[in-house]
Design an enzyme around this catalytic site. Sequence first.
Site, mmCIF file in Angstrom:
data_model
loop_
_atom_site.group_PDB
_atom_site.id
_atom_site.type_symbol
_atom_site.label_atom_id
_atom_site.label_comp_id
_atom_site.label_asym_id
_atom_site.label_seq_id
_atom_site.Cartn_x
_atom_site.Cartn_y
_atom_site.Cartn_z
ATOM 1 N N GLU A 30 0.829 -1.224 0.000
ATOM 2 C CA GLU A 30 0.000 0.000 0.000
ATOM 3 C C GLU A 30 0.860 1.270 0.000
ATOM 4 O O GLU A 30 0.522 2.283 0.607
ATOM 5 C CB GLU A 30 -1.022 -0.039 1.128
ATOM 6 C CG GLU A 30 -1.931 -1.251 0.936
ATOM 7 C CD GLU A 30 -3.279 -1.167 1.594
ATOM 8 O OE1 GLU A 30 -3.755 -0.062 1.835
ATOM 9 O OE2 GLU A 30 -3.857 -2.243 1.826
HETATM 10 N N1 CAA Z 1 -6.250 11.453 -3.966
HETATM 11 C C1 CAA Z 1 -6.773 11.863 -5.141
HETATM 12 N N2 CAA Z 1 -6.054 12.024 -6.271
HETATM 13 C C2 CAA Z 1 -4.730 11.762 -6.189
HETATM 14 C C3 CAA Z 1 -4.114 11.347 -4.997
HETATM 15 C C4 CAA Z 1 -4.936 11.191 -3.845
HETATM 16 N N3 CAA Z 1 -4.444 10.775 -2.662
HETATM 17 N N4 CAA Z 1 -2.795 11.167 -5.233
HETATM 18 C C5 CAA Z 1 -2.592 11.471 -6.533
HETATM 19 N N5 CAA Z 1 -3.754 11.833 -7.095
HETATM 20 C C6 CAA Z 1 -3.999 12.251 -8.461
HETATM 21 C C7 CAA Z 1 -3.202 13.515 -8.787
HETATM 22 O O1 CAA Z 1 -3.889 14.677 -8.404
HETATM 23 C C8 CAA Z 1 -3.059 13.416 -10.302
HETATM 24 O O2 CAA Z 1 -4.236 13.823 -10.936
HETATM 25 P P1 CAA Z 1 -4.285 15.201 -11.815
HETATM 26 O O3 CAA Z 1 -3.256 15.019 -12.901
HETATM 27 O O4 CAA Z 1 -5.677 15.266 -12.292
HETATM 28 O O5 CAA Z 1 -3.917 16.291 -10.863
HETATM 29 C C9 CAA Z 1 -2.969 11.907 -10.520
HETATM 30 O O6 CAA Z 1 -3.509 11.266 -9.363
HETATM 31 C C10 CAA Z 1 -1.546 11.439 -10.719
HETATM 32 O O7 CAA Z 1 -0.809 11.832 -9.585
HETATM 33 P P2 CAA Z 1 0.717 12.175 -9.647
HETATM 34 O O8 CAA Z 1 1.019 13.119 -10.777
HETATM 35 O O9 CAA Z 1 1.118 12.601 -8.287
HETATM 36 O O10 CAA Z 1 1.331 10.750 -10.041
HETATM 37 P P3 CAA Z 1 2.751 10.129 -9.845
HETATM 38 O O11 CAA Z 1 3.044 9.255 -10.994
HETATM 39 O O12 CAA Z 1 3.757 11.192 -9.472
HETATM 40 O O13 CAA Z 1 2.554 9.105 -8.600
HETATM 41 C C11 CAA Z 1 2.268 8.295 -6.408
HETATM 42 C C12 CAA Z 1 1.942 9.371 -7.434
HETATM 43 C C13 CAA Z 1 1.829 8.876 -5.080
HETATM 44 C C14 CAA Z 1 3.744 7.988 -6.338
HETATM 45 C C15 CAA Z 1 1.447 7.031 -6.761
HETATM 46 O O14 CAA Z 1 1.888 6.454 -7.980
HETATM 47 C C16 CAA Z 1 1.461 5.994 -5.678
HETATM 48 O O15 CAA Z 1 0.754 6.105 -4.687
HETATM 49 N N6 CAA Z 1 2.255 4.897 -5.844
HETATM 50 C C17 CAA Z 1 2.243 3.791 -4.944
HETATM 51 C C18 CAA Z 1 1.207 2.788 -5.345
HETATM 52 C C19 CAA Z 1 0.812 1.900 -4.193
HETATM 53 O O16 CAA Z 1 0.556 2.353 -3.092
HETATM 54 N N7 CAA Z 1 0.689 0.618 -4.482
HETATM 55 C C20 CAA Z 1 0.231 -0.287 -3.507
HETATM 56 C C21 CAA Z 1 -0.426 -1.435 -4.188
HETATM 57 S S1 CAA Z 1 -1.921 -1.908 -3.479
HETATM 58 C C22 CAA Z 1 -1.564 -2.996 -2.241
HETATM 59 O O17 CAA Z 1 -0.490 -3.102 -1.776
HETATM 60 C C23 CAA Z 1 -2.762 -3.676 -1.750
HETATM 61 C C24 CAA Z 1 -2.621 -4.944 -1.062
HETATM 62 O O18 CAA Z 1 -2.944 -5.980 -1.604
HETATM 63 C C25 CAA Z 1 -2.266 -4.957 0.394
#
Ligand code: CAA
Length: 380
Positions: free
Chosen positions: A363
Amino acid sequence: MDFTLSEEQLMIQQAAKDFAQNELLPGVIERDDAQKFPAEQVRKMGELGFLGMMVKEEYGGSGLDTLSYVLVMEELSKVDASASVVVSVNNSLVCWGLETFGSEAQKQKYLTRLASGEIIGAFCLSEPEAGSDATSQKTTAIDMGDHYVVNGTKNWITNGGTAEVYLVIAQTDVEKGHKGINALIVEKGMEGFEIGPKENKLGIRGSDTHSLLFNDVKVPKENRIGEDGFGFKFAMKTLAGGRIGIAAQALGIAAGAYELARKYSKERKAFGTEIANHQAIAFKLADMHTKIQAARHLVYEAACDKDNGKDYTLSGAMAKLYASEVAMETAVEAVQIHGGNGFVKDYHVERMMRDAKITQIYEGTSEIQKIVISRSILKD
Ligand code: CAA
Protein backbone atom coordinates in the site's frame (compact mmCIF):
# COMPACT_ATOMS: atom_id res chain seq x y z
CA MET A 1 -6.73 15.99 20.81
CA ASP A 2 -8.90 13.65 22.82
CA PHE A 3 -8.67 9.95 22.01
CA THR A 4 -10.89 8.82 24.88
CA LEU A 5 -12.72 5.80 23.56
CA SER A 6 -16.49 5.56 23.81
CA GLU A 7 -18.24 2.64 25.52
CA GLU A 8 -19.02 1.21 22.10
CA GLN A 9 -15.41 1.54 20.89
CA LEU A 10 -14.13 -0.12 24.07
CA MET A 11 -16.56 -3.03 23.53
CA ILE A 12 -15.44 -3.46 19.92
CA GLN A 13 -11.81 -3.34 20.99
CA GLN A 14 -12.45 -6.02 23.62
CA ALA A 15 -14.34 -8.19 21.13
CA ALA A 16 -11.35 -8.06 18.75
CA LYS A 17 -8.93 -8.81 21.59
CA ASP A 18 -10.97 -11.84 22.65
CA PHE A 19 -11.27 -13.04 19.08
CA ALA A 20 -7.52 -12.73 18.56
CA GLN A 21 -6.74 -14.71 21.72
CA ASN A 22 -9.40 -17.38 21.29
CA GLU A 23 -9.56 -17.84 17.52
CA LEU A 24 -6.38 -16.48 15.93
CA LEU A 25 -3.69 -17.47 18.42
CA PRO A 26 -4.36 -21.23 18.30
CA GLY A 27 -2.72 -22.47 15.12
CA VAL A 28 -1.08 -19.19 14.12
CA ILE A 29 2.41 -20.77 14.06
CA GLU A 30 1.19 -23.76 12.02
CA ARG A 31 -0.67 -21.57 9.52
CA ASP A 32 2.45 -19.44 9.05
CA ASP A 33 4.56 -22.55 8.54
CA ALA A 34 2.18 -24.14 6.05
CA GLN A 35 1.19 -20.85 4.35
CA LYS A 36 -2.39 -21.74 5.22
CA PHE A 37 -5.07 -19.11 4.64
CA PRO A 38 -7.15 -18.61 7.84
CA ALA A 39 -10.42 -19.42 6.06
CA GLU A 40 -12.43 -20.44 9.13
CA GLN A 41 -11.20 -17.42 11.09
CA VAL A 42 -12.10 -15.09 8.20
CA ARG A 43 -15.58 -16.58 8.08
CA LYS A 44 -16.01 -15.89 11.81
CA MET A 45 -14.68 -12.34 11.43
CA GLY A 46 -17.37 -11.83 8.81
CA GLU A 47 -19.99 -12.96 11.34
CA LEU A 48 -18.60 -10.50 13.87
CA GLY A 49 -18.95 -7.69 11.33
CA PHE A 50 -15.19 -7.10 11.00
CA LEU A 51 -15.15 -7.32 7.19
CA GLY A 52 -17.45 -4.39 6.46
CA MET A 53 -16.92 -2.28 9.53
CA MET A 54 -17.46 1.19 8.03
CA VAL A 55 -20.11 0.20 5.50
CA LYS A 56 -23.66 1.40 6.19
CA GLU A 57 -25.93 -1.25 7.68
CA GLU A 58 -28.29 -1.01 4.68
CA TYR A 59 -25.43 -2.47 2.57
CA GLY A 60 -24.64 -5.27 5.00
CA GLY A 61 -21.97 -3.45 7.01
CA SER A 62 -21.54 -2.57 10.68
CA GLY A 63 -21.91 1.20 10.22
CA LEU A 64 -18.99 2.02 12.53
CA ASP A 65 -16.34 4.73 12.40
CA THR A 66 -12.74 4.51 11.22
CA LEU A 67 -11.41 4.66 14.77
CA SER A 68 -13.33 1.47 15.64
CA TYR A 69 -11.88 -0.18 12.53
CA VAL A 70 -8.36 0.86 13.56
CA LEU A 71 -8.90 -0.54 17.07
CA VAL A 72 -9.93 -3.88 15.59
CA MET A 73 -6.98 -3.90 13.18
CA GLU A 74 -4.60 -3.20 16.06
CA GLU A 75 -5.93 -6.02 18.25
CA LEU A 76 -6.03 -8.62 15.46
CA SER A 77 -2.53 -7.66 14.29
CA LYS A 78 -1.07 -8.14 17.76
CA VAL A 79 -1.61 -11.85 17.14
CA ASP A 80 -1.99 -12.61 13.45
CA ALA A 81 -1.09 -10.12 10.72
CA SER A 82 -1.98 -12.67 8.02
CA ALA A 83 -5.59 -12.56 9.18
CA SER A 84 -5.66 -8.81 9.76
CA VAL A 85 -4.54 -7.97 6.22
CA VAL A 86 -7.70 -9.68 4.94
CA VAL A 87 -9.69 -7.32 7.16
CA SER A 88 -7.74 -4.28 5.99
CA VAL A 89 -8.00 -5.00 2.27
CA ASN A 90 -11.68 -5.97 2.38
CA ASN A 91 -12.65 -2.92 4.46
CA SER A 92 -10.43 -0.18 3.08
CA LEU A 93 -9.58 -1.10 -0.47
CA VAL A 94 -12.69 -2.97 -1.56
CA CYS A 95 -15.78 -2.02 0.50
CA TRP A 96 -14.88 1.64 1.00
CA GLY A 97 -14.17 2.19 -2.69
CA LEU A 98 -17.39 0.49 -3.75
CA GLU A 99 -19.54 2.28 -1.19
CA THR A 100 -18.03 5.68 -1.97
CA PHE A 101 -17.80 5.51 -5.76
CA GLY A 102 -19.85 2.50 -6.89
CA SER A 103 -23.27 2.69 -8.53
CA GLU A 104 -26.37 1.63 -6.61
CA ALA A 105 -26.54 -1.55 -8.71
CA GLN A 106 -22.89 -2.37 -7.93
CA LYS A 107 -23.53 -1.82 -4.24
CA GLN A 108 -26.56 -4.12 -4.28
CA LYS A 109 -24.83 -6.79 -6.29
CA TYR A 110 -21.36 -6.78 -4.71
CA LEU A 111 -21.02 -4.57 -1.65
CA THR A 112 -23.74 -6.24 0.41
CA ARG A 113 -22.04 -9.63 0.09
CA LEU A 114 -18.55 -8.22 0.65
CA ALA A 115 -19.47 -6.16 3.70
CA SER A 116 -21.28 -9.03 5.40
CA GLY A 117 -18.27 -11.29 4.85
CA GLU A 118 -20.20 -13.72 2.66
CA ILE A 119 -17.41 -13.22 0.11
CA ILE A 120 -14.12 -11.34 0.18
CA GLY A 121 -12.58 -8.99 -2.35
CA ALA A 122 -9.18 -8.05 -3.78
CA PHE A 123 -7.69 -4.78 -5.02
CA CYS A 124 -5.59 -5.19 -8.15
CA LEU A 125 -3.28 -2.28 -8.95
CA SER A 126 0.29 -3.65 -8.85
CA GLU A 127 1.88 -5.19 -11.92
CA PRO A 128 5.26 -6.75 -12.69
CA GLU A 129 6.45 -3.29 -13.84
CA ALA A 130 4.03 -1.02 -12.01
CA GLY A 131 4.54 -1.23 -8.26
CA SER A 132 5.47 2.18 -6.83
CA ASP A 133 5.15 3.70 -10.30
CA ALA A 134 1.42 3.03 -10.35
CA THR A 135 0.55 5.15 -13.39
CA SER A 136 2.59 2.81 -15.64
CA GLN A 137 -0.28 0.36 -16.05
CA LYS A 138 0.30 -2.25 -18.76
CA THR A 139 -2.96 -4.11 -18.19
CA THR A 140 -5.39 -2.86 -20.81
CA ALA A 141 -9.17 -2.52 -20.76
CA ILE A 142 -10.21 -1.83 -24.34
CA ASP A 143 -13.58 -0.16 -24.77
CA MET A 144 -15.80 -2.32 -27.02
CA GLY A 145 -19.02 -0.36 -26.61
CA ASP A 146 -21.06 -2.29 -24.08
CA HIS A 147 -18.07 -4.03 -22.50
CA TYR A 148 -14.31 -3.85 -21.95
CA VAL A 149 -11.80 -6.49 -22.98
CA VAL A 150 -9.13 -6.86 -20.33
CA ASN A 151 -5.63 -8.23 -20.96
CA GLY A 152 -2.57 -8.26 -18.72
CA THR A 153 -1.07 -9.44 -15.45
CA LYS A 154 -1.43 -8.25 -11.88
CA ASN A 155 1.11 -9.12 -9.19
CA TRP A 156 1.24 -9.63 -5.41
CA ILE A 157 -2.52 -9.52 -5.03
CA THR A 158 -3.73 -10.02 -1.45
CA ASN A 159 -6.69 -12.44 -1.28
CA GLY A 160 -5.73 -13.32 -4.86
CA GLY A 161 -6.95 -16.92 -4.74
CA THR A 162 -9.74 -16.63 -2.18
CA ALA A 163 -11.53 -13.48 -3.36
CA GLU A 164 -14.72 -13.66 -5.42
CA VAL A 165 -14.66 -10.01 -6.51
CA TYR A 166 -11.62 -8.14 -7.87
CA LEU A 167 -11.32 -4.39 -8.37
CA VAL A 168 -8.97 -4.22 -11.34
CA ILE A 169 -7.16 -1.06 -12.46
CA ALA A 170 -6.40 -1.03 -16.20
CA GLN A 171 -5.45 1.35 -19.00
CA THR A 172 -8.16 2.10 -21.55
CA ASP A 173 -6.60 5.05 -23.39
CA VAL A 174 -2.79 5.18 -23.37
CA GLU A 175 -2.75 8.69 -24.92
CA LYS A 176 -4.54 10.09 -21.88
CA GLY A 177 -1.97 8.70 -19.39
CA HIS A 178 -3.37 8.32 -15.90
CA LYS A 179 -6.60 10.01 -17.03
CA GLY A 180 -7.20 7.05 -19.38
CA ILE A 181 -7.23 4.45 -16.58
CA ASN A 182 -10.39 2.66 -15.40
CA ALA A 183 -11.34 0.59 -12.35
CA LEU A 184 -13.42 -2.47 -13.23
CA ILE A 185 -15.18 -5.08 -11.13
CA VAL A 186 -14.10 -8.53 -12.26
CA GLU A 187 -15.73 -11.67 -10.90
CA LYS A 188 -13.96 -14.94 -10.26
CA GLY A 189 -14.93 -17.36 -13.00
CA MET A 190 -15.19 -14.80 -15.81
CA GLU A 191 -13.87 -16.41 -18.97
CA GLY A 192 -10.15 -15.74 -19.52
CA PHE A 193 -9.52 -14.72 -15.89
CA GLU A 194 -6.95 -17.02 -14.34
CA ILE A 195 -5.44 -17.10 -10.88
CA GLY A 196 -1.67 -17.49 -11.06
CA PRO A 197 0.64 -19.25 -8.63
CA LYS A 198 0.64 -18.43 -4.93
CA GLU A 199 3.67 -16.44 -3.73
CA ASN A 200 6.04 -18.05 -1.21
CA LYS A 201 6.61 -15.12 1.14
CA LEU A 202 8.93 -13.98 3.93
CA GLY A 203 6.05 -12.86 6.14
CA ILE A 204 2.26 -12.79 6.40
CA ARG A 205 2.54 -16.31 5.06
CA GLY A 206 -1.05 -17.17 5.92
CA SER A 207 -2.23 -14.42 3.60
CA ASP A 208 -3.15 -15.59 0.15
CA THR A 209 -1.01 -13.67 -2.36
CA HIS A 210 -1.20 -14.45 -6.07
CA SER A 211 -0.50 -13.08 -9.49
CA LEU A 212 -3.59 -12.78 -11.72
CA LEU A 213 -3.78 -13.29 -15.46
CA PHE A 214 -6.31 -11.65 -17.77
CA ASN A 215 -6.65 -13.03 -21.24
CA ASP A 216 -9.41 -11.33 -23.28
CA VAL A 217 -11.70 -11.08 -20.26
CA LYS A 218 -15.04 -9.49 -21.19
CA VAL A 219 -16.16 -7.13 -18.45
CA PRO A 220 -19.58 -5.45 -18.82
CA LYS A 221 -19.60 -1.63 -18.91
CA GLU A 222 -21.84 -1.52 -15.85
CA ASN A 223 -18.88 -2.97 -13.89
CA ARG A 224 -16.82 0.20 -14.35
CA ILE A 225 -16.52 2.21 -11.12
CA GLY A 226 -17.22 5.90 -11.68
CA GLU A 227 -16.82 7.90 -14.88
CA ASP A 228 -14.58 6.88 -17.78
CA GLY A 229 -10.98 7.67 -16.79
CA PHE A 230 -11.63 7.78 -13.03
CA GLY A 231 -9.62 4.60 -12.32
CA PHE A 232 -6.34 6.14 -11.18
CA LYS A 233 -8.00 8.67 -8.90
CA PHE A 234 -10.13 5.82 -7.58
CA ALA A 235 -6.96 3.86 -6.74
CA MET A 236 -5.26 6.84 -5.09
CA LYS A 237 -8.28 7.85 -3.01
CA THR A 238 -8.83 4.25 -1.94
CA LEU A 239 -5.18 3.77 -1.01
CA ALA A 240 -5.19 6.96 1.08
CA GLY A 241 -7.64 5.22 3.43
CA GLY A 242 -6.01 1.81 2.99
CA ARG A 243 -2.83 3.24 4.44
CA ILE A 244 -4.62 3.95 7.71
CA GLY A 245 -5.55 0.26 7.92
CA ILE A 246 -1.98 -0.86 7.27
CA ALA A 247 -0.68 1.72 9.74
CA ALA A 248 -3.00 0.13 12.33
CA GLN A 249 -1.70 -3.29 11.35
CA ALA A 250 1.89 -2.10 11.87
CA LEU A 251 0.90 -0.59 15.23
CA GLY A 252 -0.63 -3.92 16.25
CA ILE A 253 2.45 -5.92 15.27
CA ALA A 254 4.63 -3.50 17.26
CA ALA A 255 2.35 -3.59 20.29
CA GLY A 256 2.05 -7.39 20.15
CA ALA A 257 5.83 -7.88 19.95
CA TYR A 258 6.38 -5.36 22.75
CA GLU A 259 3.86 -7.07 25.04
CA LEU A 260 5.57 -10.44 24.52
CA ALA A 261 9.01 -8.94 25.13
CA ARG A 262 7.85 -7.13 28.26
CA LYS A 263 6.33 -10.32 29.71
CA TYR A 264 9.38 -12.40 28.84
CA SER A 265 11.75 -9.87 30.41
CA LYS A 266 9.95 -10.25 33.74
CA GLU A 267 10.18 -14.06 33.65
CA ARG A 268 13.56 -14.80 32.17
CA LYS A 269 16.47 -14.65 34.59
CA ALA A 270 20.12 -13.92 33.86
CA PHE A 271 22.95 -12.95 36.20
CA GLY A 272 20.76 -13.69 39.20
CA THR A 273 17.75 -11.53 38.35
CA GLU A 274 14.92 -11.04 35.83
CA ILE A 275 16.37 -9.53 32.69
CA ALA A 276 13.94 -6.57 33.01
CA ASN A 277 16.11 -5.48 35.95
CA HIS A 278 19.06 -4.99 33.61
CA GLN A 279 19.10 -1.49 32.26
CA ALA A 280 20.08 -2.74 28.78
CA ILE A 281 16.68 -4.46 28.56
CA ALA A 282 14.63 -1.92 30.53
CA PHE A 283 15.79 0.90 28.24
CA LYS A 284 14.90 -1.09 25.14
CA LEU A 285 11.39 -1.54 26.55
CA ALA A 286 11.19 2.17 27.39
CA ASP A 287 12.08 3.09 23.80
CA MET A 288 9.64 0.56 22.38
CA HIS A 289 6.78 1.76 24.57
CA THR A 290 7.41 5.43 23.75
CA LYS A 291 7.57 4.86 20.00
CA ILE A 292 4.48 2.65 19.98
CA GLN A 293 2.50 5.32 21.82
CA ALA A 294 3.69 7.96 19.31
CA ALA A 295 2.68 5.68 16.42
CA ARG A 296 -0.70 5.06 18.07
CA HIS A 297 -1.36 8.81 18.23
CA LEU A 298 -0.54 9.21 14.53
CA VAL A 299 -2.77 6.29 13.58
CA TYR A 300 -5.71 7.46 15.71
CA GLU A 301 -5.31 11.01 14.40
CA ALA A 302 -5.50 9.82 10.79
CA ALA A 303 -8.60 7.76 11.62
CA CYS A 304 -10.22 10.76 13.34
CA ASP A 305 -9.37 12.98 10.34
CA LYS A 306 -11.26 10.54 8.13
CA ASP A 307 -14.19 10.38 10.54
CA ASN A 308 -14.32 14.17 10.83
CA GLY A 309 -14.40 14.70 7.07
CA LYS A 310 -10.89 16.20 6.97
CA ASP A 311 -8.27 15.38 4.34
CA TYR A 312 -6.43 12.30 5.60
CA THR A 313 -3.92 11.77 2.78
CA LEU A 314 -1.08 13.40 4.73
CA SER A 315 -2.00 12.08 8.18
CA GLY A 316 -2.56 8.56 6.78
CA ALA A 317 0.82 8.56 5.01
CA MET A 318 2.61 9.83 8.14
CA ALA A 319 0.87 7.21 10.25
CA LYS A 320 1.84 4.41 7.87
CA LEU A 321 5.43 5.61 7.48
CA TYR A 322 6.05 5.91 11.20
CA ALA A 323 4.03 2.94 12.45
CA SER A 324 5.69 0.59 9.95
CA GLU A 325 9.15 1.78 11.01
CA VAL A 326 8.21 1.26 14.65
CA ALA A 327 6.81 -2.20 13.84
CA MET A 328 10.06 -3.29 12.22
CA GLU A 329 12.28 -1.79 14.92
CA THR A 330 10.16 -3.11 17.78
CA ALA A 331 9.91 -6.61 16.35
CA VAL A 332 13.70 -6.79 15.88
CA GLU A 333 14.22 -5.65 19.48
CA ALA A 334 11.61 -8.11 20.73
CA VAL A 335 13.60 -10.93 19.12
CA GLN A 336 16.78 -9.54 20.73
CA ILE A 337 15.20 -9.44 24.18
CA HIS A 338 14.06 -13.05 23.74
CA GLY A 339 17.65 -14.05 22.83
CA GLY A 340 17.94 -17.62 21.56
CA ASN A 341 14.25 -18.20 22.24
CA GLY A 342 13.40 -15.29 20.00
CA PHE A 343 15.00 -17.09 17.10
CA VAL A 344 12.69 -20.08 17.33
CA LYS A 345 9.09 -20.16 16.19
CA ASP A 346 7.37 -21.07 19.48
CA TYR A 347 7.88 -17.61 20.94
CA HIS A 348 6.05 -15.77 18.10
CA VAL A 349 8.39 -12.77 17.85
CA GLU A 350 10.40 -14.10 14.89
CA ARG A 351 7.12 -14.34 12.92
CA MET A 352 6.22 -10.81 13.93
CA MET A 353 9.62 -9.60 12.74
CA ARG A 354 9.01 -11.23 9.35
CA ASP A 355 5.42 -9.93 9.22
CA ALA A 356 6.46 -6.37 10.13
CA LYS A 357 8.54 -6.00 6.98
CA ILE A 358 5.59 -5.98 4.60
CA THR A 359 4.08 -2.95 6.34
CA GLN A 360 7.01 -0.92 4.95
CA ILE A 361 6.26 -2.19 1.45
CA TYR A 362 2.59 -2.71 0.61
CA GLU A 363 0.00 0.00 0.00
CA GLY A 364 2.91 2.28 -0.83
CA THR A 365 6.50 1.73 0.33
CA SER A 366 8.02 4.00 2.98
CA GLU A 367 9.68 5.89 0.14
CA ILE A 368 6.28 6.45 -1.53
CA GLN A 369 4.86 7.71 1.78
CA LYS A 370 7.72 10.23 1.85
CA ILE A 371 6.76 11.36 -1.66
CA VAL A 372 3.15 11.83 -0.54
CA ILE A 373 4.19 13.63 2.67
CA SER A 374 6.80 15.88 1.07
CA ARG A 375 4.49 16.90 -1.79
CA SER A 376 1.78 17.73 0.70
CA ILE A 377 3.94 19.88 3.00
CA LEU A 378 5.65 21.67 0.10
CA LYS A 379 2.65 22.35 -2.12
CA ASP A 380 1.94 26.01 -1.25
N1 CAA B 1 -6.25 11.45 -3.97
C1 CAA B 1 -6.77 11.86 -5.14
N2 CAA B 1 -6.05 12.02 -6.27
C2 CAA B 1 -4.73 11.76 -6.19
C3 CAA B 1 -4.11 11.35 -5.00
C4 CAA B 1 -4.94 11.19 -3.84
N3 CAA B 1 -4.44 10.78 -2.66
N4 CAA B 1 -2.80 11.17 -5.23
C5 CAA B 1 -2.59 11.47 -6.53
N5 CAA B 1 -3.75 11.83 -7.09
C6 CAA B 1 -4.00 12.25 -8.46
C7 CAA B 1 -3.20 13.51 -8.79
O1 CAA B 1 -3.89 14.68 -8.40
C8 CAA B 1 -3.06 13.42 -10.30
O2 CAA B 1 -4.24 13.82 -10.94
P1 CAA B 1 -4.29 15.20 -11.82
O3 CAA B 1 -3.26 15.02 -12.90
O4 CAA B 1 -5.68 15.27 -12.29
O5 CAA B 1 -3.92 16.29 -10.86
C9 CAA B 1 -2.97 11.91 -10.52
O6 CAA B 1 -3.51 11.27 -9.36
C10 CAA B 1 -1.55 11.44 -10.72
O7 CAA B 1 -0.81 11.83 -9.59
P2 CAA B 1 0.72 12.17 -9.65
O8 CAA B 1 1.02 13.12 -10.78
O9 CAA B 1 1.12 12.60 -8.29
O10 CAA B 1 1.33 10.75 -10.04
P3 CAA B 1 2.75 10.13 -9.84
O11 CAA B 1 3.04 9.26 -10.99
O12 CAA B 1 3.76 11.19 -9.47
O13 CAA B 1 2.55 9.11 -8.60
C11 CAA B 1 2.27 8.29 -6.41
C12 CAA B 1 1.94 9.37 -7.43
C13 CAA B 1 1.83 8.88 -5.08
C14 CAA B 1 3.74 7.99 -6.34
C15 CAA B 1 1.45 7.03 -6.76
O14 CAA B 1 1.89 6.45 -7.98
C16 CAA B 1 1.46 5.99 -5.68
O15 CAA B 1 0.75 6.10 -4.69
N6 CAA B 1 2.25 4.90 -5.84
C17 CAA B 1 2.24 3.79 -4.94
C18 CAA B 1 1.21 2.79 -5.34
C19 CAA B 1 0.81 1.90 -4.19
O16 CAA B 1 0.56 2.35 -3.09
N7 CAA B 1 0.69 0.62 -4.48
C20 CAA B 1 0.23 -0.29 -3.51
C21 CAA B 1 -0.43 -1.43 -4.19
S1 CAA B 1 -1.92 -1.91 -3.48
C22 CAA B 1 -1.56 -3.00 -2.24
O17 CAA B 1 -0.49 -3.10 -1.78
C23 CAA B 1 -2.76 -3.68 -1.75
C24 CAA B 1 -2.62 -4.94 -1.06
O18 CAA B 1 -2.94 -5.98 -1.60
C25 CAA B 1 -2.27 -4.96 0.39
